[in-house]
Write a protein that holds these residues in place. Structure first.
Motif, PDB file in Angstrom:
ATOM      1  N   ASP A 153       0.813  -1.207   0.000  1.00  0.00           N
ATOM      2  CA  ASP A 153       0.000   0.000   0.000  1.00  0.00           C
ATOM      3  C   ASP A 153       0.855   1.270   0.000  1.00  0.00           C
ATOM      4  O   ASP A 153       0.653   2.162  -0.834  1.00  0.00           O
ATOM      5  CB  ASP A 153      -0.911   0.012   1.231  1.00  0.00           C
ATOM      6  CG  ASP A 153      -1.711   1.286   1.346  1.00  0.00           C
ATOM      7  OD1 ASP A 153      -2.821   1.335   0.805  1.00  0.00           O
ATOM      8  OD2 ASP A 153      -1.222   2.248   1.987  1.00  0.00           O
ATOM      9  N   THR A 154       1.796   1.342   0.927  1.00  0.00           N
ATOM     10  CA  THR A 154       2.535   2.593   1.124  1.00  0.00           C
ATOM     11  C   THR A 154       3.815   2.680   0.307  1.00  0.00           C
ATOM     12  O   THR A 154       4.072   3.676  -0.372  1.00  0.00           O
ATOM     13  CB  THR A 154       2.867   2.784   2.619  1.00  0.00           C
ATOM     14  OG1 THR A 154       1.670   2.702   3.379  1.00  0.00           O
ATOM     15  CG2 THR A 154       3.517   4.137   2.855  1.00  0.00           C
ATOM     16  N   LEU A 155       4.648   1.621   0.377  1.00  0.00           N
ATOM     17  CA  LEU A 155       5.935   1.684  -0.305  1.00  0.00           C
ATOM     18  C   LEU A 155       5.814   1.558  -1.814  1.00  0.00           C
ATOM     19  O   LEU A 155       6.699   1.999  -2.552  1.00  0.00           O
ATOM     20  CB  LEU A 155       6.863   0.584   0.230  1.00  0.00           C
ATOM     21  CG  LEU A 155       7.171   0.636   1.723  1.00  0.00           C
ATOM     22  CD1 LEU A 155       8.175  -0.442   2.099  1.00  0.00           C
ATOM     23  CD2 LEU A 155       7.695   2.011   2.131  1.00  0.00           C
ATOM     24  N   VAL A 156       4.719   0.956  -2.292  1.00  0.00           N
ATOM     25  CA  VAL A 156       4.560   0.783  -3.736  1.00  0.00           C
ATOM     26  C   VAL A 156       3.554   1.782  -4.307  1.00  0.00           C
ATOM     27  O   VAL A 156       3.891   2.643  -5.118  1.00  0.00           O
ATOM     28  CB  VAL A 156       4.140  -0.658  -4.083  1.00  0.00           C
ATOM     29  CG1 VAL A 156       3.930  -0.802  -5.594  1.00  0.00           C
ATOM     30  CG2 VAL A 156       5.197  -1.647  -3.608  1.00  0.00           C
ATOM     31  N   ILE A 157       2.277   1.684  -3.869  1.00  0.00           N
ATOM     32  CA  ILE A 157       1.227   2.474  -4.522  1.00  0.00           C
ATOM     33  C   ILE A 157       1.288   3.949  -4.113  1.00  0.00           C
ATOM     34  O   ILE A 157       1.171   4.843  -4.962  1.00  0.00           O
ATOM     35  CB  ILE A 157      -0.156   1.865  -4.228  1.00  0.00           C
ATOM     36  CG1 ILE A 157      -0.201   0.428  -4.770  1.00  0.00           C
ATOM     37  CG2 ILE A 157      -1.261   2.699  -4.880  1.00  0.00           C
ATOM     38  CD1 ILE A 157      -1.487  -0.307  -4.490  1.00  0.00           C
ATOM     39  N   CYS A 158       1.477   4.223  -2.828  1.00  0.00           N
ATOM     40  CA  CYS A 158       1.603   5.626  -2.416  1.00  0.00           C
ATOM     41  C   CYS A 158       2.849   6.268  -3.016  1.00  0.00           C
ATOM     42  O   CYS A 158       2.841   7.444  -3.408  1.00  0.00           O
ATOM     43  CB  CYS A 158       1.654   5.730  -0.888  1.00  0.00           C
ATOM     44  SG  CYS A 158       0.053   5.513  -0.081  1.00  0.00           S
ATOM     45  N   THR A 159       3.935   5.490  -3.101  1.00  0.00           N
ATOM     46  CA  THR A 159       5.157   6.015  -3.697  1.00  0.00           C
ATOM     47  C   THR A 159       4.966   6.317  -5.175  1.00  0.00           C
ATOM     48  O   THR A 159       5.534   7.273  -5.707  1.00  0.00           O
ATOM     49  CB  THR A 159       6.318   5.019  -3.507  1.00  0.00           C
ATOM     50  OG1 THR A 159       6.548   4.835  -2.102  1.00  0.00           O
ATOM     51  CG2 THR A 159       7.597   5.538  -4.162  1.00  0.00           C
ATOM     52  N   ALA A 160       4.145   5.492  -5.847  1.00  0.00           N
ATOM     53  CA  ALA A 160       3.855   5.741  -7.259  1.00  0.00           C
ATOM     54  C   ALA A 160       3.212   7.111  -7.437  1.00  0.00           C
ATOM     55  O   ALA A 160       3.593   7.890  -8.327  1.00  0.00           O
ATOM     56  CB  ALA A 160       2.945   4.645  -7.810  1.00  0.00           C
ATOM     57  N   THR A 161       2.240   7.430  -6.584  1.00  0.00           N
ATOM     58  CA  THR A 161       1.599   8.746  -6.652  1.00  0.00           C
ATOM     59  C   THR A 161       2.600   9.854  -6.334  1.00  0.00           C
ATOM     60  O   THR A 161       2.649  10.888  -7.017  1.00  0.00           O
ATOM     61  CB  THR A 161       0.424   8.817  -5.658  1.00  0.00           C
ATOM     62  OG1 THR A 161      -0.547   7.840  -6.011  1.00  0.00           O
ATOM     63  CG2 THR A 161      -0.228  10.194  -5.680  1.00  0.00           C
ATOM     64  N   ALA A 162       3.408   9.645  -5.296  1.00  0.00           N
ATOM     65  CA  ALA A 162       4.387  10.659  -4.903  1.00  0.00           C
ATOM     66  C   ALA A 162       5.371  10.948  -6.027  1.00  0.00           C
ATOM     67  O   ALA A 162       5.712  12.109  -6.303  1.00  0.00           O
ATOM     68  CB  ALA A 162       5.141  10.191  -3.664  1.00  0.00           C
TER      69      ALA A 162
END
Length: 479
Positions: free
Chosen positions: A314-323
């Motif tokens: 959730d955070t290291l992959v998908i949230c990082t993609a948005t960031a």
């Protein structure tokens, strides 16, 4: 006159909720989640780091069949249900807002909270497996169940069940449907009322079909939506390789206040990054264990590890993609935030079709969140008392909130949702702190069996004086 009084009352409620959130999310909850996550990390000997390879190995395990013939859903299916609820508007809109308010450094603190929070996710989901119970679909469980069986505090379980049923099944689902309708109206000009009715029909078809249908739908939609979004982020990365190192430098320098890009320095970066990271991955909140308990596995630790993996995804992959998309675009400096910022950032990278893509992504992310959120409500309603009539009434109310969210502006609902979610998390954190010795003993048992070259199998007798672990008797499970 009554209309103006209503508006005034809503404004007062919104103001009160905002003040409460400033304290709970600004100080109490963040300190508790970070502190407890660090303790669990050290006490478990960094289980979320050392067992990464093991997480992927056990993801392919099949569901076990209990002695009476009950089959739970597989580890992969349970992982998809919890991911469906975790991955939502927070991953697209929430991350963008964190960067707009806290600068690129907020991303660093999102990463930190994911690494620490994964330990809390491990503990709560392991406990959910230890104290799960059998039902007509296989198994169910979660914080309410381990509060009752592990702490002998049914009152605490009922309180938690009520709060999570309202927060996730009702309030959060209205927020998700609101985001969907706004995105589709913005991109395609669709009438929000019609979008609401379509969402009601789609949701009804799933929630009246039982948890198996919830799992099957999530199994199809979640991988597709995540892979497409990540591929787009990789495309942006590959076409902007010259910006990678400057971007990483910006994240780290802004994280510690050395080079404030927006405002507030380290304080703004840390607070927004941690808050949005926690909101997105829900580690320690007590929501994901409800899905973790439904899996049929040979050992509780397997689900703890898989849920820790869910936090990373959730955070290291998908949230990082948005960031990555937002920071590389530089659009966060133009005063926009939320989903509009994500749309603007993508448009700057790949062209005008990006707004349409984001609308479709928002629909997929948010709709699967509606599905996962409903299941959390269902299993907790059943904890209080299984009553088919009451459950059907709850389903109807859920559908009503889905439609309500589609046609309303929900500032007050967002604030109230944050309040109820914070209270829910504090109750759950108290419980898992008190029960953590059990989780660590179960982890020690798993480690011992793995050192012996075994595929770990758990029985209640493995842990001296362990009581009320009714699904882990001395009858071996059949594969």
């Amino acid at each position: 006159m009554k209309y103006h009084q209503t508006i005034y009352f809503v404004d007062i409620m919104n103001s009160i909720a905002s003040e409460i959130n400033a304290v709970l999310w600004g100080y109490v909850l963040i300190a508790a989640l970070v502190g407890i996550g660090l303790y669990f990390t050290i006490r478990s000997q960094f289980v979320q780091i050392k067992f990464i390879k093991e997480m992927f190995r056990i993801l392919g395990d099949k569901a076990t069949i209990s002695a009476d013939g009950k089959r739970g859903i597989s580890s992969l299916q349970a992982f998809m249900i919890s991911t469906a609820s975790r991955v939502g508007t927070g991953n697209l809109a929430g991350v963008a807002t964190a960067i707009a308010l806290g600068g690129p450094g907020a991303v660093f603190w999102m990463w930190i909270i994911a690494l620490v929070g994964a330990a809390s996710a491990f503990v709560e989901s392991t406990l959910a497996q230890v104290y799960k119970v059998k039902d007509k679909d296989g198994f169910r469980g979660g914080p309410a169940y381990y509060m009752e069986k592990g702490l002998n505090a049914r009152w605490m379980g009922i309180l938690f069940a009520i709060i999570i049923s309202i927060t996730f099944g009702l309030v959060f689902n209205s927020v998700q449907s609101n985001t969907i309708s706004l995105a589709l109206k913005s991109s395609f000009g669709w009438d929000r009322s019609i979008v609401g009715w379509v969402l009601v029909v789609l949701t009804a078809a799933i929630i009246f079909g039982g948890v198996k249908r919830v799992a099957n739908v999530s199994m199809v939609i979640v991988p597709i939506m995540a892979i497409l979004y990540i591929l787009l982020a990789l495309y942006v990365l590959v076409t902007n390789l010259n910006l990678v190192f400057p971007m990483l430098g910006l994240i780290f320098s802004n994280a510690f206040g050395f080079n404030e890009v927006v405002s507030g320095g380290i304080g703004a970066a840390m607070m927004n990054g941690i808050k949005r990271g926690l909101f997105s991955n829900e580690a320690g909140m007590g929501s994901a264990p409800n899905a973790a308990a439904t899996a049929g596995v040979s050992h509780p630790v397997k689900k703890g590890l898989i849920q820790a993996l869910g936090v990373f995804v959730d955070t290291l992959v998908i949230c990082t993609a948005t960031a990555l998309i937002v920071i590389m675009s530089g659009e966060y400096l133009n005063g926009h935030s939320g989903i509009q910022l994500t749309q603007d950032a993508l448009t700057s990278h790949v062209g005008g079709w990006a707004g349409t893509f984001v609308s479709i992504a928002i629909f997929l992310f948010a709709f699967t969140s509606i599905v996962g959120n409903y299941y959390y409500g269902q299993t907790n309603i059943e904890f209080i008392k299984y009553n088919p009539i009451a459950l059907n009434i709850y389903r109807v109310i859920v559908l009503g909130m889905v439609y309500f969210g589609s046609v309303q502006s929900l500032d007050i609902v967002w604030n109230l949702a944050d309040v109820s979610m914070a209270i829910m998390a504090l109750i759950n954190l108290t419980a898992i702190c008190l029960l953590s010795p059990i989780a660590f003993k179960v982890l020690d048992d798993y480690r011992k069996q793995r050192r012996q070259g075994l595929d770990p199998v758990f029985y209640q007798r493995n842990i001296p004086n362990l009581k009320n672990a009714e699904c882990w008797d001395d009858q071996p499970d059949k594969e």
